[in-house]
Design a protein around this motif. Structure first.
Motif, PDB file in Angstrom:
ATOM      1  N   GLU A 128       0.836  -1.194   0.000  1.00 27.83           N
ATOM      2  CA  GLU A 128       0.000   0.000   0.000  1.00 27.83           C
ATOM      3  C   GLU A 128       0.872   1.246   0.000  1.00 27.83           C
ATOM      4  OE1 GLU A 128      -3.717   2.173   2.323  1.00 27.83           O
ATOM      5  OE2 GLU A 128      -2.923   0.259   3.096  1.00 27.83           O
ATOM      6  N   ILE A 129       0.532   2.179  -0.870  1.00 28.97           N
ATOM      7  CA  ILE A 129       1.271   3.431  -0.992  1.00 28.97           C
ATOM      8  C   ILE A 129       0.460   4.529  -0.313  1.00 28.97           C
ATOM      9  CG2 ILE A 129       2.200   5.114  -2.638  1.00 28.97           C
ATOM     10  CD1 ILE A 129       2.316   2.575  -4.581  1.00 28.97           C
ATOM     11  N   THR A 130       1.059   5.172   0.677  1.00 27.71           N
ATOM     12  CA  THR A 130       0.338   6.167   1.478  1.00 27.71           C
ATOM     13  C   THR A 130       0.971   7.550   1.425  1.00 27.71           C
ATOM     14  OG1 THR A 130       1.573   5.516   3.451  1.00 27.71           O
ATOM     15  CG2 THR A 130      -0.532   4.402   3.060  1.00 27.71           C
ATOM     16  N   THR A 131       2.201   7.653   0.939  1.00 26.78           N
ATOM     17  CA  THR A 131       2.876   8.948   0.925  1.00 26.78           C
ATOM     18  C   THR A 131       2.893   9.507  -0.495  1.00 26.78           C
ATOM     19  OG1 THR A 131       5.005   7.816   0.678  1.00 26.78           O
ATOM     20  CG2 THR A 131       4.315   8.428   2.906  1.00 26.78           C
ATOM     21  N   PRO A 132       2.644  10.808  -0.652  1.00 26.85           N
ATOM     22  CA  PRO A 132       2.612  11.412  -1.987  1.00 26.85           C
ATOM     23  C   PRO A 132       3.973  11.378  -2.670  1.00 26.85           C
ATOM     24  CG  PRO A 132       1.554  12.832  -0.352  1.00 26.85           C
ATOM     25  CD  PRO A 132       2.275  11.763   0.402  1.00 26.85           C
ATOM     26  N   GLY A 133       3.935  11.483  -3.999  1.00 27.30           N
ATOM     27  CA  GLY A 133       5.154  11.524  -4.793  1.00 27.30           C
ATOM     28  C   GLY A 133       4.819  11.381  -6.251  1.00 27.30           C
ATOM     29  N   ALA A 134       5.826  11.549  -7.083  1.00 25.86           N
ATOM     30  CA  ALA A 134       5.637  11.397  -8.518  1.00 25.86           C
ATOM     31  C   ALA A 134       5.385   9.937  -8.860  1.00 25.86           C
ATOM     32  CB  ALA A 134       6.849  11.914  -9.269  1.00 25.86           C
ATOM     33  N   LEU A 135       4.492   9.683  -9.809  1.00 30.59           N
ATOM     34  CA  LEU A 135       4.195   8.315 -10.231  1.00 30.59           C
ATOM     35  C   LEU A 135       5.388   7.685 -10.930  1.00 30.59           C
ATOM     36  CD1 LEU A 135       1.985   6.083 -10.664  1.00 30.59           C
ATOM     37  CD2 LEU A 135       1.608   7.132 -12.905  1.00 30.59           C
ATOM     38  N   LEU A 136       6.072   8.454 -11.788  1.00 29.92           N
ATOM     39  CA  LEU A 136       7.153   7.930 -12.623  1.00 29.92           C
ATOM     40  C   LEU A 136       8.501   8.489 -12.177  1.00 29.92           C
ATOM     41  CD1 LEU A 136       5.431   8.281 -16.130  1.00 29.92           C
ATOM     42  CD2 LEU A 136       5.408   6.318 -14.575  1.00 29.92           C
TER      43      LEU A 136
END
Length: 344
Positions: A6-14
């Motif tokens: 599960e990804i919970t922290t924001p950031g760039a997709l690529l």
């Protein structure tokens, strides 16, 4: 249960190479998709918004897609009681991003129109408005206006890599909007009431490999208790080792599932789409029988380009288990399941 990242922290997709930075699932669009970060040819980028509104008696599906070399706008009306459907899908050549589909589903509107038709997806505060018209649709013109409210708190977002550099699929399924509105067609008005009409958004952005097959099922309705319930199931393409795209949505919250298999009956060595299906899960948390009533089948075959679609509508009966172990029994639960094979 297999590991579900599960990804919970924001950031760039690529990342800087154009590959997924973090494969996995999330409950919202935590990772930021930016078309400018894609490193492959614009001919290979595929972006679409697809809404399906369904109340078990009739359904409306609307698509706006910018698939690089080919644009597609589609309107489908399905009468599930009378057993017919009409789909019209005007195509365009080399849109290459000119449809300007938003880089998020949270804000931004979608407008696509050409001679004789228009499709519009509009944010108006807390609601979404779907508007469509098509002057030549079957035996008469079609017009539709549907408002979507009560967006569930959680959605199912999946970031799936392919075994090829720069190829990925970033997808959000929002299951269980309440829907109200109408479709006018051939002298009849089909009315969606929020008490029994629900919608799903399939928001997709990515770079796909040339040949692939996907399975997808979604359903939403209310349980006898009055609690909203639904699901998203899917598999068949990409590397799902970080996470599957299988989940239950109970009262707006997501309950993650492991692997789910669609068991489509066979007849004369071909799928018999209108016979009862079975759904079974590796973790024992989703066991359903599916009784089809209508197959929205379409096959476009230009040899190098091909799309063979079977979107089957019907009812589900069985059991689903929430994260806390609570078992939910459903009977004659409206939804659909599909198998799509593409060369694109």
């Amino acid at each position: 249960m297999d590991r579900q990242t599960e990804i919970t922290t924001p950031g760039a997709l690529l990342n800087e190479k154009g590959d997924l930075a973090r494969p996995g699932f999330s409950r919202a669009l935590v990772q930021e998709y930016r078309r400018a970060d894609v490193k492959v040819s614009p001919l290979r980028i595929k972006e679409w918004d697809y809404y399906l509104v369904n109340n078990g008696k009739f359904a409306l599906a609307l698509t706006v897609a910018d698939n690089g070399y080919m644009g597609l706008d589609s309107v489908s009306l399905l009468d599930l009681e009378e057993g017919w459907e009409i789909t019209k899908s005007p195509m365009s050549f080399l849109p290459l991003g000119k449809k300007h589909l938003p880089e998020t589903s949270v804000t931004g509107d979608v407008h696509s129109a050409a001679r004789g038709y228009g499709i519009h997806f509009i944010h108006e505060g807390e609601k979404r408005v779907l508007i469509a018209y098509m002057n030549k649709f079957g035996e008469s013109a079609l017009s539709a206006r549907v408002e979507l409210t009560e967006c569930p708190e959680d959605s199912l977002v999946i970031a799936t890599p392919f075994d090829k550099p720069g190829h990925f699929y970033y997808n959000q399924k929002i299951v269980g909007f309440r829907a109200s509105g109408y479709v006018n067609y051939n002298g009849k008005t089909y009315t969606f009431e929020p008490s029994d009409s629900f919608a799903v958004l399939d928001w997709g952005r990515g770079v796909w490999t040339y040949e692939n097959t996907w399975y997808w099922s979604s359903a939403a309705y209310v349980l006898p208790s009055g609690t909203p319930f639904g699901w998203n199931l899917g598999y068949g393409f990409g590397d799902t080792s970080a996470a599957t795209e299988n989940a239950l949505i109970y009262n707006g919250r997501l309950h993650k599932l492991d692997h789910v298999t669609f068991e489509i009956p066979m007849k004369d060595r071909k799928e018999d789409y209108l016979s009862p299906w079975r759904f079974t899960s590796s973790d024992g948390r989703f066991e359903m029988q599916f009784r089809p009533v209508l197959d929205r089948a379409a096959c476009t075959d230009f040899k190098l380009l091909k799309s063979d679609q079977h979107q089957v509508f019907g009812t589900f009966t069985g059991t689903a288990v929430l994260d806390d172990g609570s078992a939910l029994s459903v009977r004659d639960f409206f939804g659909f399941a599909e198998k799509v094979e593409n060369k694109w």
